[in-house]
Structures are given as structure tokens and as C-alpha cells.
Design an enzyme around this catalytic site. Sequence first.
Site: not given
Length: 600
Positions: A303-304
Site C-alpha cells: 500500500g502507501s
Amino acid sequence: MKFRRDRSGTVRPRGRAQFNLRGRLKLVVGVLGACGVVLVARAVDLQLVDNAYYQQKADSRFLREIPIPTSRGMITDRNGEPLAVSSPVDSVWGNPQELLKTPDRLPELAEALGVPLDHLERRLAQRADKEFVYLKRRINPSEAELILARKIPGVFSQREFRRFYPQGEALAHVLGFTNIDDAGQEGVELAFDEWLSGIPGAQKVIRDRRGRIVENVDLVRAAQPGKDLTLSIDRRIQYLAHRELRATLQRTGAVAGSAVVLDIATGEILAMANLPTFNPNAVTGEHRDARRNRAVTDLIEPGSTIKPITVAAGLEAGVITVNTIFDTNPGWIANGRYRTTDHRNLGVLDTTGVITKSSNIGTSMIVQKLDNQYFHDFLARLGYGKSTGSGFPGEASGLLQPADGWSGTTKQTMSYGYGLSATPLQIAHSYATLANHGRAMQPTLVKGQHAEPRQVLSAGIADTVLRMMQTVTEPGGTAIQAAIPGYHVAGKTGTARKASGGGYSRRYVSFFAGVVPVENPRFAMAVVIDDPDPTKGIYGGPVSAPVFQTVMDGALRLMDVPPDDIETWLAEQAKQQAKERARNAPRVAATPAVASGAGQ
């Protein structure tokens, strides 16, 4: 028959030879003497000249070579605190041939062993032609004494060793466990089994027909105990991580969680906690899934948390600068026939703002300027797609597809953490590399076992990206819950949807990875919370960042790391002193009128 009289007047039968009694007596004596000589010669031959064969036959019935048990090496944490120790125990065994001769004592033996009588009888019958069978293994010596005190023929005991883990569930996944024969099965116990295992000794003894040792004949080989092992783990930080993970799973309703803490300068793993967990002192065949060390075996899309890496790639390639402006309006950008969106329209951002606000669109704009192979190789340099080399059994390498196999949307989705997978340890390792001025240190679980650092990124770019990540934990960032008074914290949140059925479900993984303190980085930590209840929050800031804050706050104080944010440190100290003064101030006695009013 006719007779004749000899000269002496004795009457003898006529026509037969005279009976020679003396001659026959000499013959008998000679034969018996010869037999005696043969017997004596044979006895001399058997007992003095050629006695080895028969001595071997005799010894095979009474002389035995028995093992001398040895203890497994102790495992300690970095401060010498015991994490795994071997304690002497007894194992009760029996001679089936001897036991089956007294079947009337078997009910008493079954009662003493705590097993059903039919089970005991069946086991003895299966080994009726043997002289050895374990009846009960690795029990307290006092319990073995109670069994032997019944004096049942054919029942004996021998000394063995059993592994104990004082820290219990908190370190179960790191340490692993041993089987009933004291051989490592998982974790460090398996990875360093040869180092920890001792070499059993051997001794020749003479046993009587009941199996009892009546004489120690010779020491064949002395026992060599296993070697001790000092891990890089700090049990205090490990306990903090385990405690906070448990509290977070209860608070968020998540099904699992992992946390990894690295010493940035050395690559030593200070803590590695996972939930659900198990008790290594009582391992059963149930709940095998709980025995998995998710921090090194489970693959997740990061993810981020990958966004600072994407920004670093753009800076190194020279396609962006710190001051590059990104117009993310209207809150989405095309990605083939799909759209990449932000959680809301973030408007115009600079490079730092892309990280601060966690913009998918901003990283998409950066990666569009990068060559596919360059971006792939940059991620590989930061440790994605290959094992960290920690030496932990079953460590996953992660998934980073070759650039020539990417589809038209792969690179853009990878820029914000989809389309590749990594372990929590790999995420922590990549952040430690950024904090270590671009030098990658191989993670290790052994104290003092350091590999040579590899410069995989220029120090200037690594330091610049770290400063950008600091804004994430400051007001306006996505993880103010990770801020620690007195220290500058750099980090990044992440919230990734879980893959399911060829697409993505409405279940999430919440991340926070960070570094502290920024001025002189000491620790890197990654926190992964799997499948939190959406009604209780899914974003990395409120879900995972508090775990980082509490664990790192404790670690900084345990390790006496000086603060690098003096202003907030002084403010926090003043606040604590004010609370202490208020707590210790004498209470003012209530007046009678006030007291009366309170009673009403």
C-alpha cells in the site's frame, strides 16, 4: 561244556582265552585319562587361548552401550536474559518381555502412568519381542519416582532434557520449539539446531536380566553440551510490541497483526511480534495457523508505505525535484481503462505534500516519468522481491514481477503499493535503509552478526525523503498518532485492500512504518494490522500508528536515546511536572457548609 583244572587246582572252562582283568583296567584308566586331558586342553583353549568369541557372546547378553544425555544450548536475548533453557527431566521406560510375565501388575502400572489399561496392554503386545519401550516421557523427576516406587518388575527411568521458554507466547514465533526428542522444529530452534544441539555421550554398562545397571564398565564418549546463542532480540521491546498488538486487535477487531523493530545502524532485529500466537511450552497439533511467523512468511501488498520509495526513485532519476508541483485535480487520474483516485481531491501539492497527504495521483504522476526497468531495479535495490537474508526458516522473498511482464497499468498501481507484495520485515528493512543514509544492512536475529553495508541510494536523497516523511506525523499529516514528544518521527501510513477472487474485497490491511529519531535515526518499525473491523476504523493512522508510538516511546527510554526535539521535550517535561505537583498537593478540607450541601 568241558572243564579243566590248572596247575593251581582251579577249574576253568576248556577252549576259552583267559580273562585279563588288569589289562582291561589299564585300558579304561587310559581312556578316561585321555578324555580328561582333552577336556582340560579345551578349557584352556576356551578360557585362555581363544576366549574372545565366547566373551563377546556373553557380553551381548549383559553388556550394553547406553547414551549419556546432554543439554541443548541456552538462548538468551541481547542482554543475557534467558529465552530458552533446557531442564533435566525423567522418562519412564519398560522391558515388555519382563512386564508381560507379570500381567497382574499391569493395572497398577496403567494407573500410575495415567493411561487406559487396554492401551498399555496393546502397546506392550506390539513390542513383545523387544526389550525397550517408552512408557511416559519427559516428566518431572518426582513423578517418575512415584511410578518407580511401586517396584513393578521391568519398569525403569532414564534422564533426559526438556526445553522451556520463560517468555511464553510473546516470543513463540521467533524461538519456535523442539520436538519430544529435543530437535528444533521451527524458528530459531530450527535455524540454529546444529549449533544448539549437543552431542550425546556413550557409556558401556552391564545390566542384569531385569535390565538394571549393575556395573559401569567404560566411558566410550563424553557428552558435549550444546552451544549457547545470544539473539539480537530485546525482550523488553518484544514485550511492548506483543502487548500493544494484542490491545490493538482487541480495539479494532482485527484478525491478526505483526510488528518488527530494527536497529538501523546494525540491522539487528530488536523485536518481532505476531498475533495470533501459541504457547511453545505446550505445543499441540491444533491451530497450526497460529504458529506461522507472519512477519517473515506472509506476503501483503504494501500500500502507501511504498510511496516514499517511489518519490526517492523519482528524485534519483532526476525527473522531479523537491519543489516539483503536482496538480491532482479533480481527484483522479486515468490508468488505462481504470482510474486512480485519492481519498479526496487534494488539489495542488509539492513533492513533500505527495507524501504528507498520501496522494495516489501524485505518485502516479512521478512514476509515469520513470522507465519500467529503472523503477523495477530501484525497488529491487531497496530489498523488494528478494529475501532479506535474515536466516529465518521459511522467509518469503516477496513478489516483484520482471519489468518485461508488466501490463499497461502495473507500474502506476505499483507506485502506490499494489501489484507487488512484501513481508513486514521487508517493509521495515526498506525504511531502515532510507534512515541509514541509503546504506542497506542485512537483518539478523543474532547479536553482533553484522554484514557489510551496501550503499543502494545516495545519502542526500535518502535524507531528503526522510525529512519529507517527518511531515506525516506532524499536524496536517496522516499519522499524528505516531508523534512522540521530544522526538522527530518520520513515517508513512498505508491502507491496502485485500486481494480476493481475482479482484479486491472490502477487507483491508492497515500499515504504519516509521523511523525515530530523525536527527540521528536509531529504530525502524513496521506495524501491520490485518483485517480490522471497518466499523472501528481501517486507516493506518488511527489503527496502526498508535502501536508504533507506544512501542517506540518505550524503546527510546529503555535505550536512553537522547531527544532530538528539545522544544516538545521541555514542554512535555513541564506538563509532567505540573501533573506531579497537582498529584502531590495537599487537599483542602471541605467546609461544613460545603460538606452539608454535598450530602444533599
